[in-house]
Design an enzyme around this catalytic site. Structure first.
Site, short mmCIF file in Angstrom:
data_model
loop_
_atom_site.label_atom_id
_atom_site.label_comp_id
_atom_site.label_asym_id
_atom_site.label_seq_id
_atom_site.Cartn_x
_atom_site.Cartn_y
_atom_site.Cartn_z
N GLU A 135 34.71 58.42 75.86
CA GLU A 135 35.62 57.54 76.61
C GLU A 135 36.97 58.16 76.90
O GLU A 135 37.95 57.45 77.13
CB GLU A 135 35.74 56.18 75.89
CG GLU A 135 34.40 55.45 75.82
CD GLU A 135 34.50 54.00 75.36
OE1 GLU A 135 35.59 53.58 74.97
OE2 GLU A 135 33.46 53.30 75.40
N GLU A 245 26.33 53.05 74.22
CA GLU A 245 26.98 51.92 73.55
C GLU A 245 26.74 50.66 74.36
O GLU A 245 27.03 50.62 75.55
CB GLU A 245 28.51 52.11 73.44
CG GLU A 245 28.97 53.18 72.50
CD GLU A 245 30.50 53.21 72.35
OE1 GLU A 245 31.16 52.16 72.60
OE2 GLU A 245 31.04 54.26 72.00
#
Ligand code: NAG
Ligand code: NAG
Ligand code: NAG
Ligand code: NAG
Length: 410
Positions: A135, A245
């Site tokens: 991320e 995720e």
């Protein structure tokens, strides 16, 4: 013109498609509770065993995604999750923290090389892939900055790190490990990140309809949001997409129309989890929050007593499959990559993996467990999607060292 390598790639792609669901597990942070101590061998081993032994589910959660290769507080010793994975037959999706500068990335790389020397094939046979970063692009994006999600990295930095990792592993048993990068789906549909896409073998896809607070995001709308994001990620990248995720919290604030409770978390598990387990490489978020006693947003599927919050069986679930119109190509629609990386991916794909398990890190305040203090502040300060993303990101940092923590505090 069909070259020999292209034929091979096409054939291999078919087998990859069949093997898409071969890895299933959880995300595992590197520390216990927010700002808590780093996890050690016993902690990882306990979590890996819990994951394999979950009551109710028909699936085996035998793969672990990690956020860092470094065992805190050392400089570059391999994270103890590796030994725990060897001892529990848990496959590993390795991860490196890449938002704290070159020195930390160098340490991450050295930790992997040390692990290869230390454990040899007992380690490398378990490795299903390696993510360079987590991320980082989200955090450095407009949305991430707005949401004070913490320090990220620019596309050019990640491309540089990806090259370093490939070169470092070239002469090792991990030379053909598929290299990816995990980020939010919003990153993958942003053309400014295409240099990163080009450098990768696979795309790590993080999606949380719960956090999509600028959209209509009731639990009933969650499957549509999830599959739209997935579809758009495949279309934008043309590479194999791994679900790195996703999850729904049992506790936390309302996010626009999304509510955090165990009923909706179970619905998400039933509709999305039961649709992807065994069919798509999946690392669910997550097994257990770092601080299961008082997390601000709790994504764990088991509480402090290790009992699932809801029935994990898919027997009576009504899974929402990927929309038929687009699902024929499955997630393995790997377009030949401009860098030639796809053949590497495909070739290595069938090799290492035979099973999968997962791990995650808990949180106490809404920040990932073990996350540096700065991360907690960030995550605690807002409930926007971006902050939630950053929360997960920081989980990995936990494992990291003081330097990384200092960066987070900025
Ligand atoms: C799984 O759970 C059973 C029952 O609690 C226990 O006896 C067994 O040791 C557990 N296995 C693992 C691998 O933890
Ligand atoms: C798109 O990506 C670039 C490069 O990572 C980033 O600077 C920019 O903020 C992103 N745009 C949006 C709208 O997130
Ligand atoms: C985070 O970003 C999203 C999308 O731009 C926005 O809706 C939200 O308000 C932001 N949150 C904060 C605290 O700025
Ligand atoms: C490890 O797991 C794989 C895949 O499930 C299995 O084939 C293998 O036999 C296991 N090895 C051991 C030592 O349990």
């Amino acid at each position: 013109m069909l070259r020999k390598s292209a034929v091979f790639a096409a054939l291999a792609a078919a087998s990859v498609a069949n093997a898409q669901g071969e890895y299933l597990g959880f995300n595992y942070g590197a520390s216990k509770a927010n700002f808590g101590p780093v996890k050690v061998y016993e902690d990882f081993k306990e979590e890996f065993l819990i994951a394999q032994n979950l009551t109710g589910t028909e699936y085996k959660f035998t793969s672990a995604r990690l956020y860092t290769m470094i065992q805190g507080p050392s400089k570059d010793d391999p994270i103890s999750a590796i030994k725990a994975a060897i001892d529990t037959n848990t496959t590993l999706l390795l991860g490196m923290w890449c938002s704290a500068g070159q020195d930390i990335v160098t340490n991450e790389i050295n930790a992997v090389l040390k692990a290869i020397n230390l454990y040899g094939s007992r380690f490398t046979n378990l490795v299903v892939g390696l993510s360079v970063g987590s991320e980082d692009l989200y955090r450095s994006s407009e949305m991430g900055i707005q949401n004070e999600s913490g320090i990220g990295a620019q596309p050019a930095e990640l491309v540089k790190y990806i090259g370093q990792v490939r070169r470092a592993l070239a002469g090792t048993p991990l030379k053909s490990v598929p290299i990816g990068h995990v980020d939010t789906w919003t990153v993958w549909v942003n053309g400014s990140n295409s240099a990163v896409v080009d450098a990768l073998d696979w795309i790590g896809f993080d999606a949380y309809p719960y956090f999509q607070n600028t959209m209509s995001n009731t639990i009933d709308q969650a499957p549509q949001l999830f599959w739209e994001a997935y579809e758009n990620t495949i279309k934008a990248t043309g590479k194999e997409v791994w679900i790195t995720e996703t999850g729904w919290p049992v506790q936390g604030k309302n996010m626009n129309l999304a509510k955090a409770n165990s009923k909706d978390a179970k619905q998400y598990w039933d509709q999305i989890g039961c649709a992807i387990f065994g069919k798509y490489k999946t690392w669910w978020y997550m097994l257990r929050d770092a601080d299961p006693v008082a997390p601000e947003t709790e994504f764990g599927i088991v509480g402090a007593d290790l009992k699932p919050y809801y029935d994990l069986s898919c027997k009576n679930a009504k899974p929402v499959a990927r929309p038929l119109s687009t699902s024929t190509a499955a997630s393995s629609t790997a377009r030949p990559s401009s860098t030639g990386a796809s053949s590497r991916t495909i070739g290595s794909n069938s090799a290492p993996g035979t099973f999968a398990v997962e791990t995650t890190a808990p949180t106490s305040t809404g920040a990932p467990a073990g996350a540096p203090a700065g991360a907690a502040q960030t995550t605690g300060s807002n409930n926007t999607p971006s902050s939630a993303f950053s929360i997960r990101v920081t989980v990995g940092l936990v494992a990291a060292n003081a330097i990384a923590i200092a960066f987070l505090l900025l």
